[in-house]
Design a protein around this motif. Structure first.
Motif, PDB file in Angstrom:
ATOM      1  N   GLY A   1       0.801  -1.211   0.000  1.00 56.67           N
ATOM      2  CA  GLY A   1       0.000   0.000   0.000  1.00 56.67           C
ATOM      3  C   GLY A   1       0.833   1.260   0.000  1.00 56.67           C
ATOM      4  O   GLY A   1       1.999   1.265   0.419  1.00 56.67           O
ATOM      5  N   SER A   2       0.227   2.346  -0.470  1.00 57.04           N
ATOM      6  CA  SER A   2       0.918   3.626  -0.575  1.00 57.04           C
ATOM      7  C   SER A   2      -0.077   4.771  -0.476  1.00 57.04           C
ATOM      8  O   SER A   2      -0.693   5.164  -1.469  1.00 57.04           O
ATOM      9  CB  SER A   2       1.687   3.705  -1.902  1.00 57.04           C
ATOM     10  N   PHE A   3      -0.247   5.285   0.727  1.00 56.77           N
ATOM     11  CA  PHE A   3      -1.053   6.482   1.006  1.00 56.77           C
ATOM     12  C   PHE A   3      -2.534   6.329   0.656  1.00 56.77           C
ATOM     13  O   PHE A   3      -3.261   7.314   0.595  1.00 56.77           O
ATOM     14  CB  PHE A   3      -0.465   7.708   0.303  1.00 56.77           C
TER      15      PHE A   3
ATOM     16  N   SER B   1       6.717   4.422   6.099  1.00 56.20           N
ATOM     17  CA  SER B   1       7.209   5.770   5.835  1.00 56.20           C
ATOM     18  C   SER B   1       6.037   6.716   5.622  1.00 56.20           C
ATOM     19  O   SER B   1       5.018   6.339   5.036  1.00 56.20           O
ATOM     20  CB  SER B   1       8.116   5.783   4.605  1.00 56.20           C
ATOM     21  N   ILE B   2       6.205   7.941   6.121  1.00 60.23           N
ATOM     22  CA  ILE B   2       5.226   9.002   5.921  1.00 60.23           C
ATOM     23  C   ILE B   2       5.901  10.152   5.182  1.00 60.23           C
ATOM     24  O   ILE B   2       7.128  10.237   5.127  1.00 60.23           O
ATOM     25  CB  ILE B   2       4.646   9.507   7.259  1.00 60.23           C
ATOM     26  N   GLY B   3       5.106  11.043   4.602  1.00 56.89           N
ATOM     27  CA  GLY B   3       5.656  12.225   3.953  1.00 56.89           C
ATOM     28  C   GLY B   3       6.036  11.978   2.504  1.00 56.89           C
ATOM     29  O   GLY B   3       5.674  10.965   1.906  1.00 56.89           O
ATOM     30  N   SER B   4       6.789  12.914   1.935  1.00 56.54           N
ATOM     31  CA  SER B   4       7.144  12.865   0.511  1.00 56.54           C
ATOM     32  C   SER B   4       8.534  12.282   0.323  1.00 56.54           C
ATOM     33  O   SER B   4       9.485  12.688   0.983  1.00 56.54           O
ATOM     34  CB  SER B   4       7.081  14.269  -0.095  1.00 56.54           C
ATOM     35  N   CYS B   5       8.634  11.318  -0.610  1.00 58.00           N
ATOM     36  CA  CYS B   5       9.902  10.605  -0.809  1.00 58.00           C
ATOM     37  C   CYS B   5      10.869  11.333  -1.716  1.00 58.00           C
ATOM     38  O   CYS B   5      12.083  11.182  -1.578  1.00 58.00           O
ATOM     39  CB  CYS B   5       9.636   9.220  -1.407  1.00 58.00           C
TER      40      CYS B   5
ATOM     41  N   LYS C   1      13.630  19.025  -0.343  1.00 59.46           N
ATOM     42  CA  LYS C   1      12.326  19.340   0.247  1.00 59.46           C
ATOM     43  C   LYS C   1      11.586  18.082   0.712  1.00 59.46           C
ATOM     44  O   LYS C   1      10.479  18.180   1.259  1.00 59.46           O
ATOM     45  CB  LYS C   1      11.461  20.097  -0.765  1.00 59.46           C
ATOM     46  N   SER C   2      12.177  16.906   0.500  1.00 56.51           N
ATOM     47  CA  SER C   2      11.527  15.652   0.884  1.00 56.51           C
ATOM     48  C   SER C   2      11.289  15.616   2.392  1.00 56.51           C
ATOM     49  O   SER C   2      12.151  16.002   3.182  1.00 56.51           O
ATOM     50  CB  SER C   2      12.389  14.458   0.479  1.00 56.51           C
ATOM     51  N   THR C   3      10.106  15.120   2.774  1.00 59.83           N
ATOM     52  CA  THR C   3       9.740  15.036   4.196  1.00 59.83           C
ATOM     53  C   THR C   3       9.642  13.594   4.688  1.00 59.83           C
ATOM     54  O   THR C   3       9.179  13.345   5.805  1.00 59.83           O
ATOM     55  CB  THR C   3       8.393  15.734   4.438  1.00 59.83           C
ATOM     56  N   TYR C   4      10.062  12.649   3.878  1.00 65.10           N
ATOM     57  CA  TYR C   4       9.997  11.226   4.226  1.00 65.10           C
ATOM     58  C   TYR C   4      10.563  10.979   5.623  1.00 65.10           C
ATOM     59  O   TYR C   4      11.639  11.482   5.980  1.00 65.10           O
ATOM     60  CB  TYR C   4      10.821  10.449   3.216  1.00 65.10           C
TER      61      TYR C   4
ATOM     62  N   GLY D   1      14.553  13.303   4.181  1.00 62.57           N
ATOM     63  CA  GLY D   1      13.846  12.271   3.424  1.00 62.57           C
ATOM     64  C   GLY D   1      14.228  10.868   3.838  1.00 62.57           C
ATOM     65  O   GLY D   1      14.435   9.986   3.005  1.00 62.57           O
ATOM     66  N   THR D   2      14.292  10.629   5.149  1.00 60.02           N
ATOM     67  CA  THR D   2      14.848   9.402   5.730  1.00 60.02           C
ATOM     68  C   THR D   2      13.771   8.322   5.822  1.00 60.02           C
ATOM     69  O   THR D   2      13.053   8.237   6.820  1.00 60.02           O
ATOM     70  CB  THR D   2      15.393   9.706   7.129  1.00 60.02           C
TER      71      THR D   2
END
Length: 312
Positions: A153-155, A201-205, A210-213, A252-253
């Protein structure tokens, strides 16, 4: 020279352990005693790296070639592989998608006799529009109670379904079940001391610096949940604990690998990050997983810059 950087010696190592793009890593210890790591195809056709010590990696090939790569999403990329050893062979689950192709993307499987391949594609397990889960990517295989399951799954929610005995298709009549909410992708489940730990993982990859992963976790007494945070709130409602966040060197971790142990019994986890010094792509990171009151954490909650290396 392995993996684009000098050989690391001594008792310490520095992140990143590979200073070029190896997103969404998955790892296995093979019968030859080496570790093999697979990643999203920023190197085309799914790169395979090999290491004896988790620190020094060499590129040994790719899982596929232009002629043998999966085709069910003709213009799609091969994303987020998941490597396993099932019934005496290496089984590689993969996602295939184009950006924005949330209803046509899907999950497939390939097999090989050796960890370095070559892998023979067995085709798709399902596409999003066939299983009625939008953005069906980022799969993870697990065995429990003599049965085989796939989580993914993905978001759009994380889901699970039972597989056939050979792991190469869905079990006839199997029904999917939702196990977490819409904040997550990149699911991985780790069993320890009577708990199941759902890493995600949450956020943007993929927005560069600017990634928030961010890597997060919840835990459960049952494989299918409910997965809870420390306050007892459910991941179905998008509650979790943060495991790895950003710092001044890496952002982006996310999208962690399986946890592996060194010879001292210490746990280690790979993930990717965007390096402030080398922001092109997502470099390969390694950190020790520590445990307190049966909850995992990384020292400082962010990537190490230099740390004691695994012991073998």
């Amino acid at each position: 020279m392995p993996a684009g950087k000098p050989v690391e010696t001594g008792n310490t190592y520095k992140n990143p352990v590979v200073n070029y793009s190896l997103p969404d890593p998955t790892i296995i210890k093979a019968g030859d005693g080496n570790y093999y790591l697979y990643a999203t195809e920023d190197i085309k056709n799914t790169p395979i790296h090999r290491s004896k010590d988790l620190i020094n990696w060499e590129l040994v090939g790719t899982a596929f070639t232009d002629e043998t790569r999966p085709t069910f999403e003709p213009r799609g990329g091969l994303w987020a592989p998941d490597i396993n050893y099932v019934n005496g062979r290496y089984v590689l689950y993969y996602s295939m998608s184009v950006w924005g192709g949330e209803w046509t993307c899907g999950i497939g499987v390939a097999i090989a006799d050796k960890p370095e391949g070559p892998f023979t594609d067995q085709g798709k397990l399902f596409r999003s529009n066939e299983i009625d889960v939008k953005n069906s990517i980022d799969q993870f295989y697990i065995e429990e109670g003599g049965k085989k399951y796939l989580f993914w799954g993905s978001f759009r929610g994380l889901y699970a379904i039972e597989l056939s005995d050979d792991g190469l298709s869905l079990k006839p009549g199997a029904e999917k079940r939702q196990v977490a909410g819409t904040a997550y992708e990149g699911v991985y489940i780790h069993k320890r001391n009577g708990f199941y730990y759902m890493f995600a993982s949450i956020g943007s990859c993929c927005e560069g610096l600017k990634s928030t992963y961010t890597t997060v976790v919840g835990r459960s007494k049952d494989l299918f949940g409910p997965y809870l945070d420390k306050q007892g709130r459910s991941m179905m409602d998008n509650h979790h604990e943060v495991v790895i966040g950003k710092n001044e060197q890496f952002v982006g971790t996310g999208h962690n690998s399986e946890i592996v142990q060194d010879s001292k019994g210490k746990d280690w986890i790979f993930y990717h990050a965007v390096s402030v010094d080398n922001p092109k792509g997502r470099v390969l990171m390694l950190d020790q997983v520590r445990w307190e009151n049966d909850w995992p954490y990384i020292a400082g909650g962010t990537p190490s810059l230099k740390a004691d290396r695994p012991v073998f």
